[in-house]
Every structure is written in structure tokens, then in C-alpha cells.
Design a protein around this motif. Structure first.
Motif, short mmCIF file in Angstrom:
data_model
loop_
_atom_site.label_atom_id
_atom_site.label_comp_id
_atom_site.label_asym_id
_atom_site.label_seq_id
_atom_site.Cartn_x
_atom_site.Cartn_y
_atom_site.Cartn_z
N MET A 1 76.57 -11.11 -25.11
CA MET A 1 75.56 -10.23 -24.57
C MET A 1 75.92 -8.76 -24.82
N ASP A 2 77.21 -8.45 -24.73
CA ASP A 2 77.66 -7.08 -24.94
C ASP A 2 77.35 -6.63 -26.37
N LYS A 3 77.48 -7.54 -27.32
CA LYS A 3 77.20 -7.24 -28.72
C LYS A 3 75.73 -6.89 -28.91
N ILE A 4 74.86 -7.57 -28.19
CA ILE A 4 73.42 -7.32 -28.27
C ILE A 4 73.10 -5.93 -27.74
N LEU A 5 73.69 -5.57 -26.62
CA LEU A 5 73.44 -4.25 -26.04
C LEU A 5 73.95 -3.13 -26.94
N LYS A 6 75.08 -3.35 -27.58
CA LYS A 6 75.61 -2.34 -28.51
C LYS A 6 74.67 -2.16 -29.70
N ARG A 7 74.14 -3.25 -30.23
CA ARG A 7 73.22 -3.15 -31.35
C ARG A 7 71.94 -2.42 -30.95
N GLU A 24 65.37 -2.73 -44.00
CA GLU A 24 66.63 -2.66 -44.74
C GLU A 24 67.57 -1.62 -44.14
N ASP A 25 67.03 -0.49 -43.71
CA ASP A 25 67.86 0.53 -43.08
C ASP A 25 68.43 0.03 -41.76
N VAL A 26 67.62 -0.64 -40.98
CA VAL A 26 68.08 -1.15 -39.68
C VAL A 26 69.14 -2.24 -39.90
N LYS A 27 68.97 -3.05 -40.92
CA LYS A 27 69.97 -4.07 -41.23
C LYS A 27 71.33 -3.42 -41.50
N SER A 28 71.34 -2.37 -42.29
CA SER A 28 72.61 -1.72 -42.63
C SER A 28 73.22 -1.04 -41.40
N ILE A 29 72.39 -0.49 -40.53
CA ILE A 29 72.89 0.15 -39.31
C ILE A 29 73.50 -0.89 -38.38
N MET A 30 72.84 -2.03 -38.26
CA MET A 30 73.32 -3.09 -37.37
C MET A 30 74.48 -3.86 -37.97
N GLY A 31 74.66 -3.78 -39.27
CA GLY A 31 75.73 -4.52 -39.93
C GLY A 31 75.42 -5.99 -40.07
N THR A 32 74.15 -6.31 -40.34
CA THR A 32 73.74 -7.70 -40.49
C THR A 32 72.90 -7.85 -41.76
N THR A 33 72.78 -9.08 -42.22
CA THR A 33 71.91 -9.37 -43.36
C THR A 33 70.69 -10.16 -42.91
N SER A 34 70.64 -10.51 -41.64
CA SER A 34 69.57 -11.34 -41.11
C SER A 34 68.37 -10.51 -40.67
#
Length: 67
Positions: A1-7, A24-34
Motif C-alpha cells: 500500500m505504501d508503494k501505491i501512495l508513493k506513486r 508514456e511520460d507517466v510510465k517513465s515517472i512511475m518506473g513501470t511498463t504497465s
């Protein structure tokens, strides 16, 4: 849950300086490919997408002012 709040906080900070962005920008900010992860985070924050550009651009619902 903490990871979700940080994102979510990371996305909010990004939108404070950049009012409009792409998935695509939000993906790179969040550090995810999903893409689904991005949509879940944006849904929690309340987002709107562009109508005219095939929903390519996103912003938080609290940012624009409509009359």
C-alpha cells in the motif's frame, strides 16, 4: 500500500509542474511498463483525457477550469 501512495504522490508532483502529459511520460515517472498500473493510479487521482487527440493527453480533473 505504501508503494501505491508513493506513486500517486509522484504523479501529483509531476502534474504540479506539467499540467498535461501522456501515458508514456507517466510510465517513465512511475518506473513501470504497465499501462494498466498507470490507469489505476490516474483513476484514484481523478483524471480526464483529451477528446480530440484519441485520448492521448491526460490531466488531473482538479487542474482545468471549465465554465
Amino acid at each position: 500500500m505504501d508503494k501505491i501512495l508513493k506513486r500517486d504522490e509522484c504523479i501529483k508532483k509531476y502534474f504540479n509542474s506539467n499540467k498535461i502529459t501522456t501515458i508514456e511520460d507517466v510510465k517513465s515517472i512511475m518506473g513501470t511498463t504497465s499501462t494498466m498500473t498507470v490507469y489505476r493510479s490516474l483513476s484514484r487521482l481523478g483524471y480526464i483525457s483529451s477528446y480530440s487527440h484519441r485520448s492521448r493527453y491526460y490531466t488531473l480533473a482538479a487542474i482545468p477550469g471549465f465554465d
